[in-house]
Design a protein around this motif. Structure first.
Motif, PDB file in Angstrom:
ATOM      1  N   THR A 155      -6.341   6.036  12.470  1.00  0.00           N
ATOM      2  CA  THR A 155      -7.559   5.887  11.688  1.00  0.00           C
ATOM      3  C   THR A 155      -7.491   4.647  10.813  1.00  0.00           C
ATOM      4  N   LEU A 156      -6.321   4.405  10.293  1.00  0.00           N
ATOM      5  CA  LEU A 156      -6.167   3.209   9.464  1.00  0.00           C
ATOM      6  C   LEU A 156      -6.485   1.969  10.287  1.00  0.00           C
ATOM      7  N   THR A 157      -5.914   1.924  11.468  1.00  0.00           N
ATOM      8  CA  THR A 157      -6.210   0.801  12.353  1.00  0.00           C
ATOM      9  C   THR A 157      -7.708   0.735  12.643  1.00  0.00           C
ATOM     10  N   ALA A 158      -8.281   1.891  12.893  1.00  0.00           N
ATOM     11  CA  ALA A 158      -9.712   1.905  13.214  1.00  0.00           C
ATOM     12  C   ALA A 158     -10.553   1.436  12.042  1.00  0.00           C
ATOM     13  N   ASP A 189      -0.404  -2.040  17.923  1.00  0.00           N
ATOM     14  CA  ASP A 189      -1.782  -1.775  17.494  1.00  0.00           C
ATOM     15  C   ASP A 189      -2.127  -2.617  16.282  1.00  0.00           C
ATOM     16  N   THR A 190      -1.201  -2.628  15.352  1.00  0.00           N
ATOM     17  CA  THR A 190      -1.449  -3.352  14.113  1.00  0.00           C
ATOM     18  C   THR A 190      -1.531  -4.848  14.376  1.00  0.00           C
ATOM     19  N   TYR A 191      -0.691  -5.300  15.269  1.00  0.00           N
ATOM     20  CA  TYR A 191      -0.759  -6.712  15.663  1.00  0.00           C
ATOM     21  C   TYR A 191      -2.152  -7.028  16.197  1.00  0.00           C
ATOM     22  N   GLY A 192      -2.636  -6.155  17.055  1.00  0.00           N
ATOM     23  CA  GLY A 192      -3.992  -6.340  17.571  1.00  0.00           C
ATOM     24  C   GLY A 192      -5.038  -6.264  16.481  1.00  0.00           C
ATOM     25  N   GLU A 193      -4.801  -5.362  15.566  1.00  0.00           N
ATOM     26  CA  GLU A 193      -5.766  -5.150  14.499  1.00  0.00           C
ATOM     27  C   GLU A 193      -5.897  -6.384  13.601  1.00  0.00           C
ATOM     28  N   ILE A 194      -4.780  -7.008  13.291  1.00  0.00           N
ATOM     29  CA  ILE A 194      -4.907  -8.199  12.441  1.00  0.00           C
ATOM     30  C   ILE A 194      -5.514  -9.337  13.241  1.00  0.00           C
ATOM     31  N   ILE A 244       4.769   3.987  11.408  1.00  0.00           N
ATOM     32  CA  ILE A 244       4.012   3.973  12.668  1.00  0.00           C
ATOM     33  C   ILE A 244       3.259   2.655  12.792  1.00  0.00           C
ATOM     34  N   LEU A 245       2.664   2.246  11.698  1.00  0.00           N
ATOM     35  CA  LEU A 245       1.831   1.052  11.752  1.00  0.00           C
ATOM     36  C   LEU A 245       2.629  -0.208  12.017  1.00  0.00           C
ATOM     37  N   VAL A 246       3.784  -0.319  11.394  1.00  0.00           N
ATOM     38  CA  VAL A 246       4.506  -1.586  11.564  1.00  0.00           C
ATOM     39  C   VAL A 246       5.625  -1.472  12.585  1.00  0.00           C
TER      40      VAL A 246
HETATM   41 NA    NA Z   1      -2.828  -1.005  10.464  1.00  0.00          NA
END
Ligand code: NA
Ligand code: NA
Lengths: 532, 956, 89, 122, 124, 163
Positions: free
Chosen positions: D74-77, B747-752, B739-741
């Motif tokens: 949650t991980l992202t958060a 989302d993860t792109y935004g998160e980094i 899900i993350l990648v």
């Molecule tokens: Na993440």
């Protein structure tokens, strides 16, 4: 599926790290890259606006996963126009920052700036609730960096408050999203719209809380009462170009309310039952009052302008809170207008304040260089901000008043808008009079000895420094001149928002969407308004 | 309609275009500037002349340009008799004023600015009178407020000018806003904002429930603009403007805008009791009051200003009477007032200009010194007094005639008596103007030696006075048709019987007139004692009251604002929390809850113990938070319990993330705490702490209850799809990581990017801090507490040497397996960061960093760019951003292993995380070094092998 | 049998946690609190592995490994803070 | 178990709120950290609770998995909260160094405008 | 076989439980901080060690898969436990122990917490 | 040349084993990867460990490990007994100084670690020049005996292993 939909996000996102790392010791190169990026963004945004004008809702499935399982970007008229607004504003602000040298007063201005743009564009484009959170965080953290750009005691203190307030807001955002997911099991906006329609009021407690908490979250960004407190100190102490850029940040909150509370939790939805509007409307009125009183009572120019932003948000949110297509159109027009008006005033304030030994205190002081020019620009900016003709504020105000003719809004709405305008007008007139008129008298009494030591900033502003301010004011003039076509576009956009079926079909594919009683809000009671 | 229709918009736009000219022409000299300024006015006037014949024939010329049709706003213009009258007045007076101002303004005044403002104003005013759309009219209306603000404040160095301008803006601005409301209601009732449409619907409008609010709001607009009681006070203060402005705005045009509006709306709004009692009464009161005050004003312009107030009251009263006759009289008097009052203002300006004073008490006997001026002024003043042979007489007679027949609340006497009183006072102040300025002996103490001005200056008033006399003698010839066509336009139907002639025989009006003249002369004779009485009589000073009001409003606003926004973020947050809880509660109670259909999981004792640890630690953090370090230790317990909780609840990824983030966060807090005070003073009073406690419990209870509510209820999430497609579509068995990648890689792109920005912003702030004043403070601060002497203990250094490689292996392991088992780029990044942190703690940041080959900026940059480009790589295949691709590669000897774009993406994540954490540590360490810490050159305090002389040296 | 032993072990470490909580609450010295925290970490590692045996899965193994690693780092950091003020000098 | 999780969220929220309302930056930071914990657990819990069913696909047999989506969110958060906290700590430190104390409220004296603009222009 | 396997595993579990408990118990029972330091650093180490051995045996004997990554945790704990104890001891000494409270080093230089290292060329 | 590629050959070996332990599965692929990492990681961290320690006597090291393991078990039992059954008032806690002959940092560390892990002793700090260890004994009837045991049982062996 057009890949250009993602360009407003990816372009700055790739540019920013390059500026930060490759060009980190070369401000000229960084400026050029940043400026080129902003220009390209304007071009892309224009293209997207044209693309959206066909009336279709364009969906971009990230990772090629179908909605609602992956994240989608959605381009409709609403998002297109806001991306375009962001792009134009960015270009103006960037020019100012470079021309005045603001970008050299701390590190990484351009990278943070580009990231900020990315965050804002992402928030406008995303079709996913959690992804919206992520973009909120991007634009917030970039804004934290920009807010404290240049440093200084008061700025850092104000910046700290800004960060703390928004972190508290982010926490609430997460709680709201958790509730949302717990209640519906989905995050995609279109899917949410479908699911929310299926929830009967007997089982709606959770989703109602989610809707309400989301509204509070967005209200923080939109600086609505009772959570507007962070804005004045932040805007008043932010670097001027940043304050000008922040003019769009409040709009992100407003956009989110329009997008989510019109499309998903609209007034006709059984589960939420017009819940948000009930609270939003009086809050907007109080916000407007607070802003107006703030303008009238300000001792300093920067807080004054900040409060004028609060007032403009109150004005706009009154229309948003009506939750009808036409009121939303009015709100959007006013949104665009107030963004440029605020930007113009903040940029101008920078030119003036940096040349005044008294800073932004509204005390009599000798006139600065180019007093006449600044006075004229301030006058124009104030006219725009106060909503006086011939600039766009007046039309925006008229549209909002017109849209609030419904008896349930009229008494409070009109009183707030009109009385608020008066306070703002008087406040701006007092400020301008002290800054630009009274100063001419003070100069006469100042002995020549005081002039012997001119401040380094007291050089005339170059045309390039003045140009962004003029451009921002010019935008309000253009908005007024082309109000008709623009309103056509916006009106179609807000109808698109309220007609969620198209959005849902575009994102999720054709499917059975639970019917919502949709009275044609305008046709019955709006004889004045002709269908454009 | 007619060919003329295209001229109308041009007429409307010409002054605005012309406003650009002065700025350009001013370099060519003042005369050239004035001449060229006159050109647009002249052109417009000529065009108006072209249209005039048709209008005089009774045609209405219309033009419409679409502007904002959605709102019902269009640039629609129409020209009827009333419009023609006013447009002619505006343009004609505009020309005269242009001429007059050329001579009036001194060389130091910025003339270009003046003419620009003047033309802008002219355009606005013209717009009002030819608008066929009430929204458009509102626009021009507000523009007159703005431009008059500029004109009144033209002499910005004079406080009176600034204050007068602000006062005018505030009053007329407020009126304008009220009028916006009124006009919108009107349009709403009529179903159109087009004036011509509205004018057709008088009956419907008067019958509407919304009539009264609309009327009142519109009247507020009109009354403020036309300085009607009680809004009259701004006008005299607007006299701080240069005299040409006073003559133009405050006698001829702008103040008439309100009257114009009353006339324009007359067919729609008049004819009701409300209209009569509000409008006529206001007009009457204003007329008398204005005249009374005028009598005791020593400032020439003030006298004229209050006389203007009085005459505007007269006009208002006439329109308020609601009879067709009175309306026509009003039209006639508008023309007459224009001619004599503008002439008077210009004369007063000439007197001021020549004698350098406007104080009547310092003047007198000027007739001999400046005969031309005197002649002009006296003729105009006689007209104002209503003396036969001058045009003022005619309209005054007709006014008295109309008044004599008016019944006010059952009284036949009230209106006639007051009207006569007004006329009487008018005679008195007019004659005072004549006698105290021009008659009497020549004085020897004028501030300057007076003489007649050049022709250019008196030409304009002379021209006007010519009309005063001509109309006075031959009214029907000179203005008969105009009055007819304009009057017809006002009443919107058949003209009543009236006749424009000097002698109507002995009637009530004549008697009243005689009383007025006689009484006026008596009053003048008694002026000296009366004046003394006036001066000592208590009377409200409008300016003081207004200033007081504004100051009070500003002061209150200030106190309100500063009381509300007092900088106390703790209060803001308290309000935020309270509002969130309250609104959440409101939302909650409005809907029901589905029955709880999910069985609760059991609570094993160990879990309960974990809960106790968490709860007690949280309570301790709260109670002990003032000992900051202790609180941090306790935070460690909380973080640990949460991680374990995640493990227990089937979230190993979360547990790994939580525990590593927790650790790095505590490191950062420790690093910061080094500089910060170690204790928090007890500052909030008990009541505040109690409030916070209540809020805290409420918020905690609310969030907990919310969570409990949904935990007891089942739902069907979209994530079944993710579970089903994770391996097939995403190439990984750890669904969270997929899900993350992949599913939600964006989302993860935004998160980094958030992390990258954090690193950048922290770095930027550090650089700024080290450059500014803060740096000096930092240098002088003493952070050397009672410290242990061993900075880099041997044992730690040695142990780290062994552990760093192992920890790095762990990092690599967690990174590589992330896609299939708990782990991934983010956790790996943190693990590697923690590994390096260990190294930094052992040997110091500077020593370790000197051995670091990759820059942290580069890591962040590469990380974000790699992730971005990996995502964009999908474009090459025509797929959307972040579409993943993977395959299985078989290498000899080695079993098959999957390699996908997700791997690259995760690498970007890894690099960014590592870079951001390291850059943050670097920044904090820079500050510490700046604060006077020294840098070691060797990894440990002392290497005992040196003692033995076995190995040469430790460092490089 | 294994189950009973596991429950016994769970009980021991759980009780241990409560005792640690007592110590971290009472102090009195900073060193006591850090010591108590470190002991909590150790007990948690044990509990995590016990949990893995209980469910017969190795999926929680990394968590205990990471807890061991970060437990060490943070304990050292806490101590260094008390000893030197700046933990990474 | 549900009660444990819900009450934990409640306790953390309450503690966080109380600390966030303090007058110094440091307790406020701690409060925000607690609030962030609470929000993370809350978000995680929105997928409901399940024991020993980590969303790691098993090769064999029918397995039950807990909802992976809230875990990813949650991980992202958590990561985002980490970035935010890091910057917050730095800003608080900067404000402390500039102002000489870590009071978080701004008083009238701080608002002395002139100094800011001059700083800004410097 | 299974019985013996289970017995061995259970033995390790019980032993580890006892030692784990004793470690924490010592934290309560002992009166001085320095004494308390002895309890967990020793007892818990064997406690966790026991659990790890039990885990390895469990996977080897019951699940039938040889798992030796438990050894890594053991390695890690053996590497870190002394350092942790060392630091906590110093933390205590820092605030509570004066140089005169401990025996001298018997060397030219004092204890590292009180005395600077021999050479001062380490700083720049 | 070989020294540049394998700055710490022993470390490379350990890391390869660690890798296999981590992945918990010995396959050719994992072995290759482990060896690769065993080479790469020491290379990247070599700068932090400039002076390479040498094991002079690996056999002795194994013996040492066994001795220490045994002592740890014994220590745990002893300490457990003290904690559980000895009255606090009877405890004879004391500080002792252990002078060191060792000079290798690694050796000293191992010794200090051993002291901490074994019966009732904790090594609290070193002398500023690394020439002595301050040890805290939980319960020592005869402090000198403890010191002597440390020196003879552990330091002697370590000296042989490392120096
Ligand atoms: Na993440
Ligand atoms: Na955290």
């Amino acid at each position: 599926m057009s890949h250009w939909i993602i360009a407003p996000i990816i372009l700055p996102a790739l540019l920013a790290p390059l500026i930060a790392y490759v060009m980190r010791y070369d401000i000229v190169l960084a400026r050029a890259a940043s400026f080129a990026g902003a220009l390209a963004l304007v071009a892309i945004a224009v293209g997207l606006a044209v693309l959206s004008a066909d009336g279709a809702v364009h969906v971009y499935d990230l990772g090629n996963w179908p909605a609602p399982f992956g994240i989608v970007l959605v381009l409709d008229r609403l998002s297109a126009v806001l991306v375009l607004l962001t792009a134009v504003l960015a270009l103006i602000v960037l020019t100012h920052a470079a021309a005045t040298g603001w970008d050299t007063r701390g590190r990484h201005f351009h990278a943070l700036f580009q990231f900020q743009i990315m965050g804002i564009c992402g928030a406008f484009l995303t079709g996913d609730a959690f992804n919206l959170f992520v973009f909120f965080e991007i634009l917030l953290i970039a804004s934290y960096g920009l807010m404290i750009h240049g440093g200084g005691k008061v700025r850092l203190q104000a910046g700290l408050q800004y960060v703390v307030m928004n972190l508290a807001g982010s926490t609430l955002f997460l709680i709201a999203l958790g509730t949302l997911y717990a209640a519906t099991g989905t995050l995609n906006l279109a899917d949410l719209a479908v699911k929310v329609r299926e929830i009967p009021i007997e089982e709606a407690a959770l989703i109602r809380v989610a809707a309400m908490l989301l509204m509070v979250v967005f209200a923080i960004k939109a600086a609505l009462f009772p959570i507007q407190f962070w804005l004045p100190a932040t805007y008043a102490n932010a670097p001027a170009p940043v304050a000008a850029l922040f003019a769009i940040m409040t709009k992100v909150g407003a956009y989110a309310i329009i997008r989510i509370h019109s499309m998903i939790f609209g007034p006709e939805i059984a589960a939420t039952d017009g819940l948000t509007g009930t609270w939003l409307f009086p809050a907007a009125a109080v916000t407007l009052a607070i802003g107006a009183f703030g303008v009238l009572g300000a001792r300093r120019l920067m807080p004054l302008l900040a409060f004028s932003v609060v007032a403009s948000m109150g004005t706009m949110m009154l229309a948003v809170a009506a939750f009808t297509p036409w009121a939303t159109t009015a709100a959007l027009y006013y949104l665009i207008h107030s963004t440029f008006a605020a930007a113009a005033l903040f940029l101008l304030a920078d030119l003036v304040v940096s040349r005044r030994p008294e800073g932004d205190r509204l005390d009599p002081a000798p006139a600065t260089v180019q007093n006449g020019l600044f006075a004229a620009l301030f006058f124009a900016g104030a006219v725009a901000m106060a909503g006086m003709p011939p600039l766009s504020g007046f039309l925006g105000k008229l549209m909002i008043l017109d849209a609030l003719r419904d008896p349930q809004f009229m008494a409070l709405g009109w009183t707030a808008v009109l009385a608020g305008s008066l306070l703002v007008i008087v406040g701006l007139a007092r400020a301008g009079s002290v800054l630009f008129w009274r100063s001419t008298a003070v100069a006469a009494h100042v002995p020549a000895a005081d002039d012997a030591e001119p401040r380094p900033e007291a050089r005339p502003a170059s045309p390039l420094e003045v140009a962004p301010t003029v451009a921002a004011i010019g935008m309000t003039a253009l908005l007024a001149a082309f109000a008709g076509p623009l309103t056509d576009f916006l009106d179609a956009g807000s109808r698109q928002v309220f007609h969620a079926e198209d959005y849902i079909a575009a994102v999720l594919g054709p499917q059975e969407v639970p019917e919502v009683p949709q009275p044609e809000p305008d046709a019955a009671e709006d004889p004045v308004q002709e269908e454009g | 309609m007619s060919s003329g229709s295209s001229l109308l918009p041009i007429i409307a736009i010409l002054p605005f275009l012309g406003a650009l000219i002065p700025g350009i022409m001013i370099r060519a000299g003042r005369t050239a500037c004035a001449s060229f300024t006159a050109i647009p006015t002249l052109l417009a006037l000529v065009m108006l002349g072209v249209l005039a014949p048709a209008v005089m024939r009774g045609e209405v010329i219309q033009a419409e340009i679409e502007w904002l049709p959605q709102l019902g706003l269009s640039a629609s213009f129409f020209l009827d008799g009333l419009g023609l009258l006013f447009a002619g007045m505006i343009l004609g007076m505009g020309l005269l004023i242009t001429l007059y101002a050329r001579f009036y303004l001194s060389g130091e005044d910025p003339m270009g600015q003046f003419y620009t403002y003047l033309l802008l104003f002219q355009g606005a005013m013209l717009g009002i009178v030819i608008s066929d759309n009430i929204l458009l009219l509102l626009i021009f209306w507000e523009l007159t407020s703005l431009t008059s603000f500029l004109l009144i404040g033209y002499w910005k160095h004079l406080p009176e000018g600034r204050q007068g301008a602000r006062m005018a803006l505030a009053v007329t601005g407020a009126g304008g806003l009220a009028m916006i409301g009124g006009m919108l209601i009107l349009g709403n009732i009529a179903g159109s904002y087009n004036l011509t449409d509205i004018l057709q619907q008088g009956d419907a409008i008067r019958a509407s429930d919304w009539y009264l609010p609309a009327l009142i709001l519109i009247l507020i607009g009109a009354f403020t603009k036309s300085a009607q009681f009680p809004f009259h006070f701004w006008l005299p203060h607007a006299m701080a403007a240069p005299t040409p402005v006073s003559a133009y705005l405050h006698s001829a045009t702008m103040v008439k805008a309100g009257v114009f509006l009353l006339a324009r709306m007359w067919p729609v709004l008049s004819g009701t009791d409300a209209w009569f009692y509000i409008v006529a009464t206001t007009g009457l009161v204003t007329m008398v009051l204005g005249a009374l005050i005028a009598l005791f004003k020593d400032d020439l312009k003030a006298l004229l200003a209050f006389s203007t107030v009085s005459h505007l009251g007269l006009l208002t009263m006439l329109l308020g009477l609601g009879t067709k006759f009175a309306a026509v009289v009003a039209v006639f008097h508008i023309i007459n007032h224009l001619t004599f009052k503008a002439a008077l203002f210009m004369s007063a300006g000439i007197v001021d200009h020549e004698t350098h004073t406007r104080d009547i008490k310092r003047l007198g006997g000027l007739a001999r010194l400046m005969p031309i001026t005197a002649a002009i002024a006296m003729a105009a003043a006689l007209s104002m007094a209503g003396i036969p042979l001058f045009n003022g007489f005619l309209s005054k007679e007709m006014m008295l005639d109309a008044a004599s027949e008016t019944v006010w609340a059952g009284s036949h006497l009230a209106v006639p008596v007051l009207a006569t009183l007004g006329a009487l006072l008018s005679v008195a102040y007019s004659f005072r103007f004549i006698s105290h300025v021009f008659l009497g002996p020549v004085r020897d103490d004028y501030p300057a030696k007076p003489h007649d001005p050049p022709f250019g200056m008196w030409a304009a008033p002379a021209f006007l006075v010519l009309f005063v006399v001509l109309i006075g003698i031959l009214p029907a010839t000179f203005v008969g048709p105009l009055v007819a066509v304009a009057g017809g336009a006002v009443i919107g139907g058949e003209l009543p019987y009236y006749s424009l002639k000097i002698w109507h025989g002995v009637n009530a009006a004549l008697i009243m007139s005689v009383i007025a003249v006689a009484g006026g002369l008596v009053l003048l004779a008694l002026h000296r004692p009366l004046d003394r009485l006036w001066q000592v009589a208590p009377r409200p000073e409008a300016k003081v009251i207004f200033d007081g009001l504004i100051e009070a409003a500003a002061g209150l606003s200030r106190r309100f604002t500063e009381g509300l926004h007092n900088g106390a973020i703790s209060r803001y947050l308290a309000i935020f929390v309270a509002a969130s809880v309250a609104l959440g509660y409101v939302a909650w109670t409005g809907g029901g809850l589905a029955p709880a259909d999910r069985a609760m999981l059991p609570i094993p004792p160990v879990v309960a113990i974990g809960w106790v640890l968490l709860a007690v630690a949280t309570a301790l953090v709260v109670t002990m938070h003032r000992q900051r370090f202790q609180a941090l230790v306790l935070i460690g317990v909380i973080g640990l319990m949460i991680s374990v909780g995640f493990v227990y609840l089937s979230a190993p990824d979360l547990a790994l993330t939580q525990i590593s983030v927790e650790t790095v966060t505590i490191m950062l807090l420790l690093l910061a705490l080094h500089f910060l005070p170690k204790d928090t003073p007890r500052e909030s009073p008990l009541a505040l702490r109690a409030r916070d406690g209540v809020l805290a419990v409420a918020a905690g209870g609310a969030v907990g209850a919310l969570a409990f509510a949904f935990l007891l209820r089942d739902f069907s999430p979209i994530s079944d799809y993710h579970l089903a497609n994770s391996y097939e579509g995403g190439g990984g068995t750890n669904v969270v990581n997929v899900i993350l990648v992949d599913f939600r890689g964006f989302d993860t792109y935004g998160e980094i990017i958030v992390l990258g920005i954090a690193g950048l912003a922290i770095f930027a702030l550090m650089e700024t801090l080290l450059r500014g004043q803060a740096a000096r403070r930092l240098r002088n601060s003493d952070y050397s507490q009672d410290r242990s002497r061993d900075r880099h203990p041997l044992m730690m250094v040695v142990a780290t040497r062994a552990m760093l490689p192992i920890a790095l292996m762990v990092g690599v392991y967690i990174f590589l397996r992330g896609h299939n088992q708990p782990g991934g780029g983010f956790i790996a990044g943190l693990v590697v960061s923690i590994a390096f942190l260990m190294q930094y703690m052992a040997s110091g940041f500077a020593w370790a960093q000197a051995r670091q080959r990759v820059g942290y900026h580069d890591m962040i940059g590469w990380g974000v760019v790699i992730a971005g480009l990996t995502g964009a790589g999908a474009w090459l295949a025509g797929k959307p951003f972040l579409t993943s691709a993977y395959g299985y590669i078989k290498l000899p000897l080695i079993e098959e292993f999957g390699l996908g774009s997700a791997f690259l993406f995760d690498l970007g994540v890894f690099l960014t995380v590592l870079g951001a954490v390291m850059l943050t540590l670097y920044s904090l360490s820079r500050i510490a070094r700046y604060a006077g810490e020294t840098v070691n050159v060797e990894p440990m305090d002392y290497d005992p092998s040196q003692r033995a002389g076995a190995v040469g040296k430790g460092g490089e | 049998m294994i189950e009973a032993a596991l429950i016994f072990a769970f009980g021991c470490y759980g009780l241990g946690l409560l005792l640690n909580l007592w110590r971290i609450t009472r102090g009195p010295d900073v060193a006591d609190r850090i010591l108590a925290l470190d002991t909590i970490v150790i007990n948690v590692i044990a509990l995590l592995i016990l949990y893995g045996i209980w469910h017969g899965t190795a999926v929680y193994y990394e968590a205990s490994m990471l807890v061991a690693m970060v437990g060490f780092v943070s304990t050292v950091a806490y101590c260094r803070f008390v000893l030197r003020g700046d933990i990474i000098e | 178990m549900e009660l444990i999780v819900a009450s934990s969220v409640g306790v953390l929220t309450a503690g966080g709120v109380y600390l966030v309302l303090r007058l110094r930056a440091f307790p406020v930071i701690l409060g925000l950290a607690l609030l962030s914990y609470a929000a993370n657990i809350f978000l995680f819990a929105s997928g409901r609770l399940r024991i020993n069913a980590p969303p790691v696909l098993q090769k064999y047999g029918e397995a039950v998995y807990t909802d992976p989506l809230p875990q990813a969110l949650t991980l992202t958060a958590i990561v985002i909260a980490f970035g935010m906290t890091a910057l917050l700590v730095m800003v608080a430190l900067g404000a402390f160094i500039e102002a000489g104390d870590d009071r978080i409220d701004m008083t009238e004296a701080d608002d002395a405008g002139k100094a800011v603009r001059k700083d800004g222009a410097a | 076989m299974d019985f013996w396997a289970e017995l061995v595993i259970a033995f390790f579990l019980v032993v580890s439980g006892i030692f784990g408990f004793v470690g924490s118990f010592g934290l309560i029972k002992l009166r001085e901080t320095m004494q308390r330091l002895h309890a967990p650093t020793k007892a818990t180490t064997l406690g966790v060690g026991g659990v790890l051995i039990a885990s390895m045996l469990y996977f080897l004997l019951i699940e039938g898969s040889f798992s030796f990554h438990e050894l890594l945790i053991t390695l890690f704990l053996f590497l870190t436990a002394p350092i942790v104890a060392h630091f906590i001891a110093k933390t205590f000494i820092q605030a509570n122990i004066r140089p005169s409270d401990v025996p001298p080093t018997g060397r030219e230089h004092g204890w590292s917490m009180y005395d600077d290292p021999p050479s001062d060329r380490r700083e720049e | 040349m070989l020294g540049r590629i394998f700055p710490h050959p022993l470390l490379s070996l350990v890391l390869t084993l660690v890798w296999l332990g981590l992945v918990n599965k010995v396959t050719p692929g994992n072995l290759v990867l482990g060896v690769a990492l065993g080479i790469i990681v020491p290379l990247t961290t070599a700068a932090y460990w400039p002076n390479r320690p040498r094991l002079r006597n690996p056999l002795m090291a194994a013996e040492y490990a066994l001795v220490v393991l045994w002592d740890i078990v014994v220590a745990n039992v002893q300490v457990a007994m003290i904690i559980l059954f000895k009255r606090n008032a009877d405890l004879r806690s004391t500080w002792i100084t252990v002078p060191l002959d060792l000079t290798s940092a690694e050796a000293i560390t191992v010794l200090a670690g051993t002291i901490t892990m074994t019966p009732g002793t904790v090594s609290a700090m070193l002398a500023a020049d690394g020439g002595a260890i301050l040890v805290h004994c939980l319960h020592a009837e005869d402090p000198d005996a403890v010191r002597d045991q440390i020196k003879s049982r552990y330091e002697r062996r370590l000296k042989e292993i490392f120096e």
